[in-house]
Design a protein around this motif. Structure first.
Motif, PDB file in Angstrom:
ATOM      1  N   HIS A   1       0.868  -1.167   0.000  1.00 26.44           N
ATOM      2  CA  HIS A   1       0.000   0.000   0.000  1.00 26.44           C
ATOM      3  C   HIS A   1       0.911   1.224   0.000  1.00 26.44           C
ATOM      4  N   CYS A   2       0.679   2.173  -0.930  1.00 23.36           N
ATOM      5  CA  CYS A   2       1.610   3.275  -1.153  1.00 23.36           C
ATOM      6  C   CYS A   2       0.971   4.618  -0.848  1.00 23.36           C
TER       7      CYS A   2
ATOM      8  N   VAL B   1       5.945   6.180   0.732  1.00 20.96           N
ATOM      9  CA  VAL B   1       5.916   5.239   1.847  1.00 20.96           C
ATOM     10  C   VAL B   1       5.199   3.973   1.392  1.00 20.96           C
TER      11      VAL B   1
ATOM     12  N   GLU C   1       3.671   0.415   2.713  1.00 21.92           N
ATOM     13  CA  GLU C   1       3.217  -0.423   3.826  1.00 21.92           C
ATOM     14  C   GLU C   1       2.947  -1.811   3.251  1.00 21.92           C
TER      15      GLU C   1
ATOM     16  N   PRO D   1       6.435  -3.380   8.900  1.00 16.80           N
ATOM     17  CA  PRO D   1       5.906  -3.557   7.541  1.00 16.80           C
ATOM     18  C   PRO D   1       6.207  -2.377   6.621  1.00 16.80           C
ATOM     19  N   ARG D   2       6.977  -1.401   7.100  1.00 19.00           N
ATOM     20  CA  ARG D   2       7.115  -0.144   6.358  1.00 19.00           C
ATOM     21  C   ARG D   2       8.499   0.029   5.744  1.00 19.00           C
TER      22      ARG D   2
END
Length: 268
Positions: free
Chosen positions: A7-8, A17, A19, A49-50
């Motif tokens: 997920h951006c 970023v 995720e 998760p990042r």
């Protein structure tokens, strides 16, 4: 094991970023397509998760594939609202847009332009196109012009041709020009023909590619499709390349305008 999902979130400064869900590796790896140098690979450590691609991390212009633990990463949600209608600050114009590929992966499109000529509204009338835009990182001066350069490839291609029209400059880097199609249709149009558009900020200045990149669109070919102008023996219309560079496409006059628009989307 299924591929991880990213997920951006992208901000206007150029930070992205990621995720990740289902990631097993210690880092996210970005590789520039066609690259063969150490700078064409960027590794982002995973903190939980990042993973964060900071705006200060150098990233060459191009398309970057993304993997984790040797596996491609699938796209999740993308929050790229901050990229819409952005106004760049001082220095090179950098744009980074995460996007889903046709085969179901997440990738990143990067642009680095200094200076940059951003194409804006295009008005079509009387067999010509009038383009408004903004030049960042330079100003227009005496002798400013727009130049169309005919794209030719392959053995036996004719010598490069160009056609120039004057540019009117304005405050804040604003510019406009009107490009008639007819000079681009000489000699007779017997096959598809493309012309790339450049801005010459002043007499003797280095040319700047005309593009539209200051938003969240990674490939304009399916977004901006313009109606064709029909003349005696040819059709003409503005279009964008897969790199969001502005062009003019010409076709023989026996083609249907709808077919021309379809091909511009596919091949532009």
């Amino acid at each position: 094991m299924s591929a991880p999902v990213a997920h951006c979130t992208a901000d206007a400064a150029g930070t992205v970023v990621f995720e990740l869900a289902g990631a097993a590796g210690p880092e996210l790896v970005l590789r520039r397509r066609g690259g063969a140098t150490p700078a064409d690979e960027v590794r982002l450590p995973l903190t939980g998760p990042r993973a964060v691609l900071d705006h200060a991390t150098p990233l060459a212009e191009g398309r970057w594939d993304i993997e984790c633990d040797g596996r491609p990463v699938r796209p999740g949600t993308r929050d790229v609202r901050a990229l819409v209608d952005r106004i760049p600050g001082a220095g090179p114009v950098t744009v980074r847009v995460p996007y889903p590929t046709a085969d179901g992966r997440i990738a990143l499109r990067s642009w680095v332009r200094a200076p940059h000529a951003e194409a804006g509204a295009i008005h079509l009338a009387d067999g010509a196109m009038t383009v408004a835009g903004v030049l960042y990182g330079a100003g227009t001066g005496d002798g400013a012009a727009a130049e169309a350069r005919r794209c030719e490839e392959g053995e036996g291609a004719p010598a490069p041709r160009t056609h120039r029209v004057p540019v009117t400059g304005g405050a804040g880097g604003a510019f406009t020009f009107t490009l008639p199609y007819a000079p681009l249709a000489e000699p007779a149009v017997t096959a598809p023909r493309l012309w790339d558009l450049w801005l010459l900020p002043a007499h003797g200045a280095a040319p700047v590619r005309l593009s539209r990149i200051l938003d969240d669109v990674w490939d304009r070919r399916r977004i901006h499709v313009y109606p064709a102008y029909r003349a005696d023996g040819w059709l003409a219309a503005p279009c964008y390349s897969g790199d969001n560079d502005l062009r003019v496409r010409l076709e023989p006059g026996d083609r249907h305008p709808a077919a021309m628009r379809t091909e511009a989307v596919r091949d532009g």
